[in-house]
Write a protein that holds these residues in place. Structure first.
Motif, short mmCIF file in Angstrom:
data_model
loop_
_atom_site.label_atom_id
_atom_site.label_comp_id
_atom_site.label_asym_id
_atom_site.label_seq_id
_atom_site.Cartn_x
_atom_site.Cartn_y
_atom_site.Cartn_z
N GLU A 1 0.83 -1.21 0.00
CA GLU A 1 0.00 0.00 0.00
C GLU A 1 0.87 1.26 0.00
N LYS A 2 1.98 1.21 0.74
CA LYS A 2 2.91 2.37 0.73
C LYS A 2 3.46 2.61 -0.68
N LEU A 3 3.82 1.50 -1.34
CA LEU A 3 4.37 1.66 -2.70
C LEU A 3 3.33 2.27 -3.62
N LEU A 4 2.10 1.77 -3.54
CA LEU A 4 1.05 2.28 -4.43
C LEU A 4 0.73 3.75 -4.16
N ALA A 5 0.94 4.18 -2.94
CA ALA A 5 0.64 5.57 -2.58
C ALA A 5 1.82 6.50 -2.87
N ALA A 6 2.99 5.92 -3.20
CA ALA A 6 4.20 6.74 -3.32
C ALA A 6 4.28 7.47 -4.66
N LYS A 7 4.96 8.62 -4.61
CA LYS A 7 5.19 9.42 -5.82
C LYS A 7 6.69 9.62 -5.99
N VAL A 8 7.20 9.15 -7.11
CA VAL A 8 8.64 9.23 -7.36
C VAL A 8 8.88 9.99 -8.66
N LEU A 9 9.79 10.95 -8.61
CA LEU A 9 10.15 11.69 -9.82
C LEU A 9 11.48 11.19 -10.35
N ILE A 10 11.49 10.83 -11.63
CA ILE A 10 12.72 10.36 -12.26
C ILE A 10 13.20 11.42 -13.25
N VAL A 11 14.41 11.92 -13.01
CA VAL A 11 14.98 12.93 -13.89
C VAL A 11 15.82 12.22 -14.94
N GLY A 12 15.33 12.22 -16.18
CA GLY A 12 16.04 11.56 -17.27
C GLY A 12 15.48 10.18 -17.55
N ALA A 13 15.00 9.98 -18.78
CA ALA A 13 14.51 8.65 -19.18
C ALA A 13 15.57 8.00 -20.06
N GLY A 14 16.80 7.99 -19.55
CA GLY A 14 17.94 7.48 -20.31
C GLY A 14 18.48 6.19 -19.75
N GLY B 1 12.35 8.68 -32.54
CA GLY B 1 11.70 9.91 -33.01
C GLY B 1 10.62 10.42 -32.07
N MET B 2 10.15 9.54 -31.19
CA MET B 2 9.08 9.92 -30.25
C MET B 2 9.70 10.58 -29.01
N PRO B 3 9.00 11.55 -28.39
CA PRO B 3 9.54 12.09 -27.13
C PRO B 3 9.78 10.95 -26.13
N LYS B 4 10.91 11.01 -25.43
CA LYS B 4 11.24 9.92 -24.49
C LYS B 4 10.18 9.78 -23.41
N VAL B 5 9.62 10.89 -22.97
CA VAL B 5 8.63 10.79 -21.89
C VAL B 5 7.36 10.08 -22.37
N GLU B 6 7.03 10.23 -23.65
CA GLU B 6 5.85 9.55 -24.18
C GLU B 6 6.13 8.06 -24.34
#
Ligand SMILES: [Zn+2]
Lengths: 91, 271
Positions: free
Chosen positions: B26-39, B82-87
């Motif tokens: 439940e903690k994992l499902l409630a967590a918010k993580v920001l990842i800088v860089g989709a590399g 060719g697609m944006p990495k975030v997409e």
């Protein structure tokens, strides 16, 4: 007298691609001077023009950062492992 | 919040671990993580966080997928070139786990926009590929007191450290300033083996999972150094530096800095 020195990727060009070299010295300063003899060009990677240790490359004796010991006067002895660890940015 | 049957099934292999259980899930499902860089680092980190059921993943990247990314950036497929990495990342991660939400930010982080983005997250993963962004992310996390999982790679070397602002050393406690442009390794030298990115990115995911679950020991105040050739893992101690310009006793950095980009593979392409 032999101290193992771990060379990081950005400096391996100067050590002929060696990841680890052996060197001697009783302090880090002596060790770096001796490394310079074997691998010219290394010393300026540690010290800036004013002779101060650079802020984006650290030197560790075993697990400890020399900035929190006696900087380049930190003593080293046979069997110690010195690691050179620079900031790396790749991702 | 209680777990649905399909969630219990999906996460059963980790729910049975004593350090996780239903509560941990439940903690994992409630967590918010920001990842800088989709590399190279962000890809494996995002895949493991998504599959573990981290409920909200923000992903920041201003680039589009290139063919030469696929050797290490395992979030993206040949079809996504060719697609944006975030997409591309959002599609891949939401296909992997329908349980989670992926928020794409197709922007370049600056001193102007970073605080507004990271403020909503529990922890930040730095998988960026350049010094200006790394110092910006560190400084913003310290000022906003956001935990940060740092990872960096270069050729066959990797580093990881977890930063708990105010409690453990920050990136500037470790390396006070970025190298000046002339001393940073040139772009041409910046080769990387995909597996090295994988090792460090997965360690970052593991740090984030332990942080969310509140279990185990974090790499806080300790820098993990990986060499793929030996191969070896070493850990050195990273004390807080009382002279740190951002988290020390007399901080000199009180607002965010946009360092000039100097070694960035991106520049070549933009010309
Ligand atoms: Zn600090």
């Amino acid at each position: 007298m032999s101290i193992k020195v771990r060379i990081p990727a950005p400096l391996q060009k100067l050590t002929g691609n060696k990841v680890e070299v052996e060197c001697s010295g009783s302090t880090i300063r002596e060790l770096i001077d001796n490394l310079e003899k074997d691998y010219p060009g290394l010393k300026e990677r540690f010290y800036d023009e004013k002779g101060k240790l650079r802020r984006f490359i650290n030197v560790y004796v075993n697990e400890e950062d020399i900035r929190f010991l006696k900087k380049d006067e930190t003593a080293v002895k046979d069997g110690d492992e010195v690691s050179i660890i620079p900031a790396i940015a790749g991702g | 919040m209680s777990l649905r049957d399909d969630q219990i099934e999906r996460y059963s292999r980790q729910i049975i671990l004593p350090n996780i259980g239903g509560k941990g899930q439940e903690k994992l499902l409630a967590a918010k993580v920001l990842i800088v860089g989709a590399g190279g680092l962000g890809s494996p980190a995002a895949l493991y966080l998504a599959s573990a059921g981290v409920g909200t993943l923000g992903i920041v990247d201003s680039d589009s997928v290139e063919l030469n990314n696929l050797q290490r950036q395992i979030l993206h497929t040949t079809m996504a070139v060719g697609m944006p990495k975030v997409e591309s990342a959002k599609q891949r991660l939401e296909a992997l786990n329908t349980d989670i939400k992926v928020l794409p930010y197709k922007i370049r982080l600056t001193s102007e926009n970073i605080s507004g983005i990271i403020k909503d997250y529990d922890i930040v993963v730095d998988g960026s590929d350049n010094f200006p962004t790394r110092y910006l992310v560190n400084d913003a996390c310290v000022l906003l007191k956001k935990p940060l999982s740092h990872g960096g790679i270069f050729r066959f070397d990797g580093q990881a450290m977890t930063i708990l602002p105010g409690k453990s050393a920050c990136y500037r406690c470790l390396f006070q300033d970025p190298p000046p442009p002339g001393l940073a390794p040139s772009c041409r030298e910046a080769g990387i083996l995909g597996a090295v990115a994988g090792v460090i990115g997965v360690i970052q995911a593991n740090e984030v999972l332990k942080f969310i679950l509140g279990t185990g020991e974090l790499l806080a105040g300790r820098l993990l150094v990986f060499n793929a050739l030996d191969p070896s893992f070493r850990i050195v101690r990273v004390p807080r530096n009382k002279d740190c310009p951002i988290c020390g006793e007399n901080p000199t950095i009180t607002e965010l800095i946009d360092y000039e980009a100097f070694c960035n593979l991106r520049q070549k392409k933009d010309k």
